[in-house]
Write an enzyme that holds these catalytic residues in place. Structure first.
Site, PDB file in Angstrom:
ATOM      1  N   ASP A   1      12.105   0.769  10.878  1.00  0.00           N
ATOM      2  CA  ASP A   1      10.760   0.254  10.658  1.00  0.00           C
ATOM      3  C   ASP A   1      10.290   0.808   9.323  1.00  0.00           C
ATOM      4  O   ASP A   1      10.649   1.935   8.948  1.00  0.00           O
ATOM      5  CB  ASP A   1       9.815   0.669  11.793  1.00  0.00           C
ATOM      6  CG  ASP A   1       8.598  -0.245  11.875  1.00  0.00           C
ATOM      7  OD1 ASP A   1       8.636  -1.365  11.312  1.00  0.00           O
ATOM      8  OD2 ASP A   1       7.595   0.138  12.489  1.00  0.00           O
TER       9      ASP A   1
ATOM     10  N   GLY B   1       7.114  -8.943   0.340  1.00  0.00           N
ATOM     11  CA  GLY B   1       6.073  -8.003   0.781  1.00  0.00           C
ATOM     12  C   GLY B   1       5.198  -7.528  -0.373  1.00  0.00           C
ATOM     13  O   GLY B   1       4.700  -8.323  -1.173  1.00  0.00           O
TER      14      GLY B   1
HETATM   15  P1  ITT Z   1      11.443  -6.876  11.265  1.00  0.00           P
HETATM   16  O1  ITT Z   1      10.701  -5.796  12.034  1.00  0.00           O
HETATM   17  O2  ITT Z   1      11.565  -8.149  12.015  1.00  0.00           O
HETATM   18  O3  ITT Z   1      12.719  -6.398  10.627  1.00  0.00           O
HETATM   19  P2  ITT Z   1       9.311  -6.575   9.367  1.00  0.00           P
HETATM   20  O4  ITT Z   1       8.634  -7.535   8.455  1.00  0.00           O
HETATM   21  O5  ITT Z   1       8.460  -5.826  10.362  1.00  0.00           O
HETATM   22  O6  ITT Z   1      10.506  -7.327  10.065  1.00  0.00           O
HETATM   23  P3  ITT Z   1       9.906  -4.033   8.104  1.00  0.00           P
HETATM   24  O7  ITT Z   1       9.594  -3.213   9.289  1.00  0.00           O
HETATM   25  O8  ITT Z   1      11.125  -3.680   7.321  1.00  0.00           O
HETATM   26  O9  ITT Z   1      10.092  -5.569   8.450  1.00  0.00           O
HETATM   27  O10 ITT Z   1       8.679  -3.985   7.104  1.00  0.00           O
HETATM   28  C1  ITT Z   1       7.330  -4.099   7.510  1.00  0.00           C
HETATM   29  C2  ITT Z   1       6.500  -4.635   6.372  1.00  0.00           C
HETATM   30  O11 ITT Z   1       6.469  -3.691   5.296  1.00  0.00           O
HETATM   31  C3  ITT Z   1       7.051  -5.936   5.755  1.00  0.00           C
HETATM   32  O12 ITT Z   1       6.582  -7.074   6.427  1.00  0.00           O
HETATM   33  C4  ITT Z   1       6.507  -5.842   4.346  1.00  0.00           C
HETATM   34  O13 ITT Z   1       5.164  -6.284   4.276  1.00  0.00           O
HETATM   35  C5  ITT Z   1       6.540  -4.344   4.049  1.00  0.00           C
HETATM   36  N1  ITT Z   1       7.813  -3.979   3.404  1.00  0.00           N
HETATM   37  C6  ITT Z   1       8.904  -3.421   3.996  1.00  0.00           C
HETATM   38  N2  ITT Z   1       9.886  -3.218   3.102  1.00  0.00           N
HETATM   39  C7  ITT Z   1       9.398  -3.657   1.920  1.00  0.00           C
HETATM   40  C8  ITT Z   1       9.930  -3.721   0.611  1.00  0.00           C
HETATM   41  O14 ITT Z   1      11.164  -3.317   0.336  1.00  0.00           O
HETATM   42  N3  ITT Z   1       9.169  -4.232  -0.356  1.00  0.00           N
HETATM   43  C9  ITT Z   1       7.923  -4.655  -0.109  1.00  0.00           C
HETATM   44  N4  ITT Z   1       7.347  -4.656   1.090  1.00  0.00           N
HETATM   45  C10 ITT Z   1       8.074  -4.144   2.103  1.00  0.00           C
END
Ligand code: ITT
Length: 194
Positions: free
Chosen positions: A70, A151
């Site tokens: 996460d 993101g």
């Molecule tokens: P899954 O849980 O389905 O994998 P998620 O969108 O929740 O999808 P993450 O937990 O990896 O994925 O990330 C949560 C949020 O944080 C993601 O929706 C982005 O808004 C932000 N985020 C994560 N990694 C990022 C990155 O490398 N660059 C920019 N924003 C990021």
């Protein structure tokens, strides 16, 4: 000997990338590959909690070694927000543009723009829980720059770099990113276990 390891995702890009780092001692399987099609709830209030929820769900149901991740953007002047709520900060959808607008709005007139991305991986290996953390420090700039990535990338400038994550080639982001750093720690652990 080869060991099976479940990665709690259906993102094949993530799977392939981590598989290439781990080598062939561990064979990664996605949720779909083990027949898990349900949406695992992410209801915890911390990154650690959510990563563990996902890994525990798989371990309890399938009894297999597994890991989940996460990630959140933690902004110092906002007491660590959006943090665990990064994906759905502005709306119930994964609306990247609205999320960025909300963050920029909250930072208007604030001097301190320090921020970090933090990834937590929870691994359940032979019944024990292990956490691996990856952090990249930087700042939130005032206007979007670049169109790569996803993101919050267009407004995140990592410390020591002149390009935002959305301006950098993906290969360069992947060398220094929060996710890469957490995965490297996971891989180092697994190499010792393999
Ligand atoms: P899954 O849980 O389905 O994998 P998620 O969108 O929740 O999808 P993450 O937990 O990896 O994925 O990330 C949560 C949020 O944080 C993601 O929706 C982005 O808004 C932000 N985020 C994560 N990694 C990022 C990155 O490398 N660059 C920019 N924003 C990021």
């Amino acid at each position: 000997m080869k060991h099976e390891l479940i990665i709690a995702t259906n993102n094949l890009h993530k799977l392939t990338e981590i598989q290439s780092l781990i080598g062939d001692t561990f064979i990664l399987k996605s949720l779909q590959q083990i027949g898990c099609i349900e949406d695992i709830p992410e209801t915890a209030l911390t990154l650690e909690g959510n990563a563990l929820l996902k890994a525990q769900y798989i371990y309890d149901k399938y009894g297999k070694n597994c890991f989940a991740d996460d990630t959140g953007l933690e902004i110092e002047a906002l007491d660590g927000r959006p943090g665990v709520f990064s994906a759905r900060y502005a709306t119930d959808e994964h609306d990247f543009e609205a999320n960025i607008d909300k963050v920029l709005g909250e930072l208007t007139n604030l001097e301190n723009r320090k921020a970090r991305f933090r990834t937590v991986i929870a691994l359940i290996f032979n019944g024990s829980v292990h956490y691996f953390e990856g952090i990249v420090n930087g700042e939130i700039i005032k206007e979007r720059k670049g169109i790569k990535g996803f993101g919050y990338d267009p407004v995140f400038l990592p410390d020591g770099y002149k390009q935002t994550f959305a301006e950098m080639p993906l290969a360069e982001k992947n060398k220094i990113s929060h996710r890469a750093r957490a995965v490297t720690k996971l891989v180092d652990f697994l190499k010792l276990e393999g």
